[in-house]
Design an enzyme around this catalytic site. Structure first.
Site, PDB file in Angstrom:
ATOM      1  N   GLU A   1       0.787  -1.242   0.060  1.00 30.78           N
ATOM      2  CA  GLU A   1      -0.163   0.035   0.100  1.00 30.78           C
ATOM      3  C   GLU A   1       0.987   1.298  -0.207  1.00 30.78           C
ATOM      4  OE1 GLU A   1      -2.407  -0.336   3.818  1.00 30.78           O
ATOM      5  OE2 GLU A   1      -0.895   1.334   4.199  1.00 30.78           O
TER       6      GLU A   1
ATOM      7  N   CYS B   1      -3.334  -4.516   3.895  1.00 30.65           N
ATOM      8  CA  CYS B   1      -2.116  -5.655   4.374  1.00 30.65           C
ATOM      9  C   CYS B   1      -2.168  -6.912   3.906  1.00 30.65           C
ATOM     10  CB  CYS B   1      -2.188  -5.557   5.855  1.00 30.65           C
ATOM     11  SG  CYS B   1      -2.208  -4.134   6.671  1.00 30.65           S
TER      12      CYS B   1
ATOM     13  N   HIS C   1      -2.341 -12.201  10.581  1.00 27.89           N
ATOM     14  CA  HIS C   1      -1.886 -10.686  10.543  1.00 27.89           C
ATOM     15  C   HIS C   1      -1.717 -10.179  11.756  1.00 27.89           C
ATOM     16  CE1 HIS C   1      -1.195  -6.929   8.943  1.00 27.89           C
ATOM     17  NE2 HIS C   1      -2.304  -6.302   9.314  1.00 27.89           N
TER      18      HIS C   1
ATOM     19  N   THR D   1     -12.006  -0.786  13.626  1.00 24.97           N
ATOM     20  CA  THR D   1     -11.040  -1.518  12.785  1.00 24.97           C
ATOM     21  C   THR D   1     -10.823  -2.834  13.354  1.00 24.97           C
ATOM     22  OG1 THR D   1      -9.227  -0.795  14.162  1.00 24.97           O
ATOM     23  CG2 THR D   1      -9.673   0.373  12.056  1.00 24.97           C
TER      24      THR D   1
END
Lengths: 131, 349
Positions: B80, B112, B236, B203
């Site tokens: 990104e 990600c 992640h 998030t």
């Protein structure tokens, strides 16, 4: 801008992968590559030869008053590196916490060399670091 | 199915400690370290970006795999923080590893998880005999707005994986991969914006945990594996806490997560994060062991993989230094002012 693009494009193999040239007759290696052998002249052919990038510091200096191109890099160290294949190559030596000295062993790393302003090309290039 | 032929990992040597960032913003560094389970993060040098990191990882992957780079049929770079808005990072990488020109290349972006999306694309291309080998890279120099919570974690690093289908060359076979995807506005960066924006607490549950959990459950359901069937698990890792919480939620143990959890010592390398975690696990894993990897990209989606290590891993392991050794030994600490300079937030006039 067009001039900058063409010049960069021609040097990509040299800048990314240390592609030099070798005389097929006398086996002399050149970096940057030459199209005519200094010794054999036109009486031979030259072929591309990838250099390892491993070598040792032959000489070095630290630049503290940079040109505009490298103003964000300063202070930075530039060395003359004697490659294990023979040719001497000039290159930036990146900071890695180890002291640079004549005879220090080095290898290449891949880094940005400079950028053409806010909208121009990014120029990638090999640099050296001590090992 | 396709598998991993070789891999390479790279993390810039510069580090900034959480306390140093907290000092500047007059925040409680110890509390943030505990809250995020992170001690320090990697920072790119002034002359490093997602392309240079990708190249360093890619060169190690070529060395580790032992393949001729000219046999690569595809190079995909997930990031990104691609250095150009228009001009592929992947072409820089392909040229810098001397992969020749008879290949396809493209940049991917999915917050990600763009790197693991690249692995899935290459699995299809190798299994269908379109190409012999392909390289998928996750590489980032992620951005955190000064003073924002992200500044404590947004870091730099990348990993490259070479995918092929010949079992005799694989160090690990990918037994199965699935994905879970939805339109979720948890994190974004508009064209031209220097820093990403995010939905704060939003998030977490609707973003990270929902997608990681659903992709992982789908993988377990479709393979018939139980959490205890895996020796290692990589989630992640936007911070050091979320992967541990995800493990607990899904029935995995902390021990299964430990080896692949790098965020506490290098921060969140975004597209590099789950792939670097997998690289750290492969540095240790023994033949026959099973690894589960679930990536996450905001926006949002997760790719989940069931991987089994083969006997080839031992002979190739000697070719490159382990990632955790690189992270521990090759580092230089900088203060916040140098951090800003390296991120080009302050420039010489």
């Amino acid at each position: 801008m067009e001039k900058a693009s063409a010049g960069m494009w021609r040097k990509i193999d040299t800048r990314y992968n240390l592609i030099g040239s070798e005389c097929e007759k006398c086996k002399t290696l050149y970096f940057p590559p030459r199209i005519i052998c200094r010794i054999c002249g036109r009486d031979t052919k030259m072929r591309s030869r990838k250099l390892s990038g491993n070598g040792k510091v032959y000489s070095f200096t630290t630049i503290r008053v940079p040109s505009d191109t490298f103003k964000e890099s300063a202070p930075y160290t530039v060395g003359v590196i004697e490659l294990e294949e023979g040719p001497k190559v000039e290159g930036h030596v990146v900071e890695n916490g180890k002291k640079v000295a004549i005879g220090s062993k080095v290898k290449t790393v891949f880094r940005k060399m400079y950028v053409d302003g806010d909208e121009g090309l990014i120029h990638y290039h090999f640099k050296f670091e001590t090992i | 199915m396709a598998g991993i032929i070789g891999y390479g990992a790279y993390v810039p040597r510069l580090r900034i400690k959480v306390e140093e960032i907290a000092r500047v913003w007059n925040e409680d560094g110890e509390a943030i370290k505990r809250g995020l389970n992170i001690k320090e993060k990697s920072v790119p040098a002034f002359d490093e970006d997602a392309a240079t990191i990708a190249v360093e990882a890619a060169r190690k992957a070529i060395h580790h795999s032992g393949i001729n780079p000219r046999e690569l049929g595809a190079v995909y770079v997930g990031s990104e923080s691609h250095p150009y808005a228009v001009k592929p990072t992947a072409t820089v990488v392909a040229q810098a590893i001397d992969a020749g020109h008879n290949l396809t290349a493209a940049d991917l972006e999915f917050a990600c998880k763009a790197g693991t999306a690249g692995i899935q694309m290459l699995m299809g291309m190798t299994d269908s005999n379109m190409i012999k080998y392909g390289m998928a890279i996750g590489s980032d120099t992620s951005q955190g707005r000064p003073g924002d919570a992200l500044e404590y974690t947004a870091s730099a690093g990348g990993a490259a994986f070479i995918i092929g289908k010949e079992k005799k060359e694989m160090i690990a076979e990918i037994l199965k991969t699935v994905s879970y995807t939805s339109d979720t506005p948890d994190f974004w960066r508009r064209e031209g914006a220097n820093f990403p924006s995010h939905g704060g607490r939003f998030t977490g549950e609707p973003g990270y945990f929902k997608h990681v959990a659903n992709a992982t459950k789908l993988l377990l359901e479709q393979t018939g594996f139980k959490p205890s069937d895996f020796d290692y698990v990589v989630f992640h890792q936007p911070n050091g806490k979320f992967p541990l919480n995800a493990a607990k939620l899904l029935g995995f143990t902390e021990k299964q997560v430990e080896e692949g959890l790098l965020t506490p010592i290098i921060g969140n390398t975004y597209s590099g994060a789950s792939m670097l975690g997998l690289a750290a696990v492969l540095d240790k894993a023994k033949p026959g062991q099973k690894i589960m990897v679930t990536s996450f990209g905001s926006g949002a989606g997760s790719d989940s993989f069931a991987i089994q290590v083969t006997n080839n891993i031992e002979s190739k392991r000697k070719r490159v230094a382990p990632l955790r050794e690189l992270i521990a030994k090759d580092k230089m600490y900088i203060d916040y002012a140098l951090y800003l300079k390296n991120r080009s937030s302050i420039v010489r006039t």
